[in-house]
Design a protein around this motif. Structure first.
Motif, PDB file in Angstrom:
ATOM      1  N   GLU A 226       0.829  -1.201   0.000  1.00 35.97           N
ATOM      2  CA  GLU A 226       0.000   0.000   0.000  1.00 35.97           C
ATOM      3  C   GLU A 226       0.867   1.256   0.000  1.00 35.97           C
ATOM      4  N   THR A 230       1.213   3.778  -3.270  1.00 34.13           N
ATOM      5  CA  THR A 230       0.479   5.042  -3.116  1.00 34.13           C
ATOM      6  C   THR A 230       1.396   6.144  -2.613  1.00 34.13           C
ATOM      7  N   LEU A 231       1.752   6.091  -1.343  1.00 32.48           N
ATOM      8  CA  LEU A 231       2.507   7.192  -0.742  1.00 32.48           C
ATOM      9  C   LEU A 231       3.894   7.345  -1.366  1.00 32.48           C
ATOM     10  N   HIS A 270      -3.483  14.428  -2.806  1.00 29.34           N
ATOM     11  CA  HIS A 270      -3.844  13.032  -3.061  1.00 29.34           C
ATOM     12  C   HIS A 270      -3.128  12.092  -2.087  1.00 29.34           C
ATOM     13  N   ASN A 271      -1.842  12.383  -1.827  1.00 25.99           N
ATOM     14  CA  ASN A 271      -1.098  11.557  -0.879  1.00 25.99           C
ATOM     15  C   ASN A 271      -1.681  11.661   0.531  1.00 25.99           C
ATOM     16  N   GLU A 274      -4.629   9.453   0.708  1.00 25.54           N
ATOM     17  CA  GLU A 274      -4.210   8.059   0.820  1.00 25.54           C
ATOM     18  C   GLU A 274      -3.693   7.745   2.228  1.00 25.54           C
ATOM     19  N   ARG A 277      -6.520   7.276   4.505  1.00 25.02           N
ATOM     20  CA  ARG A 277      -7.170   5.980   4.282  1.00 25.02           C
ATOM     21  C   ARG A 277      -6.394   4.872   4.985  1.00 25.02           C
ATOM     22  N   VAL A 278      -5.057   4.906   4.924  1.00 23.22           N
ATOM     23  CA  VAL A 278      -4.244   3.898   5.602  1.00 23.22           C
ATOM     24  C   VAL A 278      -4.419   3.992   7.116  1.00 23.22           C
TER      25      VAL A 278
END
Length: 448
Positions: A226, A230-231, A270-271, A274, A277-278
Motif C-alpha cells: 500500500e 500510493t505514498l 492526493h497523498n 491516501e 485511508r491507511v
C-alpha cells in the motif's frame, strides 16, 4: 503397573477419564486403590500368621513375631524408598535395588513359613509384588519360584503333597501374573492416549502461532505494498515536480515553475487522502464500523460485564453521555480518546470497586473559529487514591498497582496538542479528563 509411593514424586492433577499425572506418568486412579488393597492384603495375612504362631505359646511364636516384624519393616522400607518408574515401558527387574528387595522379602517369608505354616498365604500378595517390581519378563519367573516354594513349604509340613497343594499356588500365581499384565496393558494404552493428546495440543499451539505469524507477515506485506504503490509513488512524483520547478526557476520561467508547484500540491493532497485511508485501516476495531460514541458505549458495556463476571454478578452502572453539538472528529483524535477511555475503564475494573461510572464526551465550541475542542471525562465513585503521590512522569497510573499508563496517555494526547489530568482522593473516587483542541489536531493530521 501398580504404582508405588515413590514412583510419583509429585502429586499430579487429575486429568481426563480418571487419569492421574501427565505424559508418561498417566496412571488410572483405580490402580491406587489396587495398590492400597495389596498393602492391606499383605499386612492382614502377615498379622494372621503371627497371631496363629503366638497362639501356640511356644518359642516358635516368638521367633515368628521377630521374623514377621523384619519382613514388615523391609516391605515398608522398600515401598517408601524403592524408585520405580511410572512408565510401564521403562526397564524393570534390575538386581539392585528391585531384585535384592524382592529376594529379601522372599527369604524372610520362607523363614516365617518354617515357623508358622499359616504364613504360606502371604505368598499371594508377594506374587503381585514380584510382577509389579520385576516387570513382565522377570516377574513371571519370580512368580514361578514362589509357586515352587509354596509347594516345598507344604511338603515340609505334609509328607504326601496332594494335587490341590500344587494347583492352588499355581492358579494363584497365574492370576497374579494375568492381573498385573492386564493392568499394565490398560496403563500403557492410557499413557499412549495421553501422549497423543499432548502431541495434538502442542501441534495446535504451533499451528496457532504459525497462523498468527503468517497473518502478521501478510499484514506487513500488504501495508508495504500500500505504501509503495500510493505514498511512495506520490512522494516520488512530488520530488520530480519540485525538481522541474527548480529548473524552471533557474531558467527564469516563473509561470512554468508555478504550474509545477500547483501539480505538486495536487499530488500532496492526493497523498494526504491516501495516508488518511491507511490510518483509518489501522484504527481500533471498535472504530472500524462506527463512530466514537458507539465505540465508547461498547467498551463501557464490556467493562461492566467483565466486572460482573468475576465479581458477585453485579457490575457497576456505566453511563455514556454526550455533551454539546457532535462534530466529525479526525481519526487520530477518535483513536486517542478511545484508548484513554479503555485504559481508564480498565483501571476501574482492576482497582476502583465502583458502583457507578460516568463516561462523558463533550464537544466544546470555541469563542473564535478554530478554537473548538473535544473532552473526555471518566469519573467513578470507587475507592480512589492519593493523586498527589503519583509522580508526574512515572509509568504509574491512577491506581494502587499503576496500571493506567499515565505517561503513554499523556504522550498520545500531546501529539495532538491535548492534555490529560487525573483527580482523586482516598474514598472519593477518581476523575480522568482528556482534552484535545480540534484545530491543532487537524493541523497535525494535515501535516502528516
Amino acid at each position: 503397573m501398580i504404582p508405588t509411593a515413590s514412583s510419583s514424586p509429585a502429586v499430579a492433577p487429575r486429568g481426563r477419564a480418571g487419569l492421574v499425572g501427565d505424559g508418561a506418568r498417566v496412571v488410572p486412579a483405580a490402580t491406587r486403590w489396587l495398590r492400597r488393597g495389596l498393602d492391606v492384603l499383605l499386612v492382614g495375612l502377615l498379622v494372621l500368621a503371627l497371631v496363629g504362631a503366638l497362639a501356640t505359646g511356644t518359642v516358635r511364636g516368638v521367633v515368628a513375631v521377630g521374623v514377621g516384624a523384619a519382613l514388615l519393616a523391609l516391605y515398608v522400607l522398600g515401598r517408601r524408598r524403592l524408585p520405580l518408574p511410572a512408565d510401564v515401558r521403562a526397564p524393570r527387574g534390575a538386581w539392585w535395588p528391585a531384585g535384592a528387595w524382592v529376594t529379601g522379602l522372599v527369604v524372610l517369608w520362607v523363614a516365617l513359613c518354617l515357623v508358622s505354616v499359616t504364613a504360606v498365604w502371604v505368598a499371594f500378595p508377594l506374587m503381585f509384588l514380584a510382577m509389579h517390581v520385576l516387570g513382565p519378563r522377570r516377574g513371571p519367573v519370580a512368580v514361578g519360584v514362589l509357586v515352587l516354594l509354596v509347594v516345598g513349604v507344604m511338603g515340609v509340613y505334609t509328607a504326601d503333597v496332594a494335587l490341590p497343594f500344587v494347583l492352588g499356588p499355581a492358579i494363584g500365581g497365574a492370576v497374579a501374573a494375568v492381573v498385573v499384565l492386564a493392568l499394565e496393558a490398560v496403563v500403557r494404552e492410557s499413557q499412549e492416549r495421553q501422549r497423543t493428546l499432548d502431541e495434538l495440543v502442542r501441534t495446535r499451539d504451533e499451528l496457532a502461532t504459525a497462523e498468527r505469524e503468517r497473518a502478521v507477515a501478510a499484514e506487513r506485506e500488504r501495508l508495504a505494498r500500500e505504501i509503495h504503490d500510493t505514498l511512495a509513488q506520490g512522494f516520488s512524483s512530488a520530488e520530480l515536480l519540485l525538481r522541474a520547478a527548480q529548473t524552471a526557476l533557474d531558467a527564469g520561467d516563473v509561470g512554468t515553475a508555478r504550474g509545477y508547484v500547483e501539480q505538486t500540491r495536487e499530488v500532496a493532497r492526493h497523498n494526504l487522502a491516501e495516508a488518511r485511508r491507511v490510518v483509518r485501516a489501522l484504527a481500533p476495531a471498535d472504530l472500524a464500523s462506527s463512530n466514537l460514541v458507539d465505540a465508547l458505549r461498547r467498551t463501557s458495556a464490556r467493562t461492566a460485564s467483565r466486572i460482573a463476571a468475576h465479581g458477585d454478578g453485579r457490575g457497576p452502572n456505566v453511563v455514556v453521555q454526550v455533551s454539546g453539538d457532535p462534530v466529525a472528529l479526525p481519526t487520530d483524535v477518535e483513536a486517542a480518546l478511545l484508548r484513554v477511555a479503555q485504559s481508564a475503564l480498565a483501571n476501574v475494573e482492576q482497582h476502583a470497586d465502583a458502583s457507578r461510572v460516568a463516561v462523558t464526551l463533550s464537544f466544546l465550541a470555541g469563542v473564535a473559529p478554530g478554537e473548538e475542542a473535544v473532552a473526555l471525562d471518566v469519573v467513578d465513585d470507587g475507592r480512589g487514591f492519593d493523586a498527589g503521590g503519583v509522580p508526574g512522569r512515572s509509568e504509574d497510573g491512577p491506581g494502587p498497582s499503576g496500571g493506567f499508563g499515565l505517561v503513554a496517555m499523556r504522550a498520545r494526547l500531546a501529539e495532538l496538542g491535548g492534555t490529560l489530568s487525573v483527580e482523586s482522593a482516598p474514598g472519593a473516587g477518581t476523575a480522568v479528563a482528556a482534552w484535545v483542541p480540534l484545530g491543532a489536531a487537524e493541523d497535525v493530521e494535515e501535516g502528516r
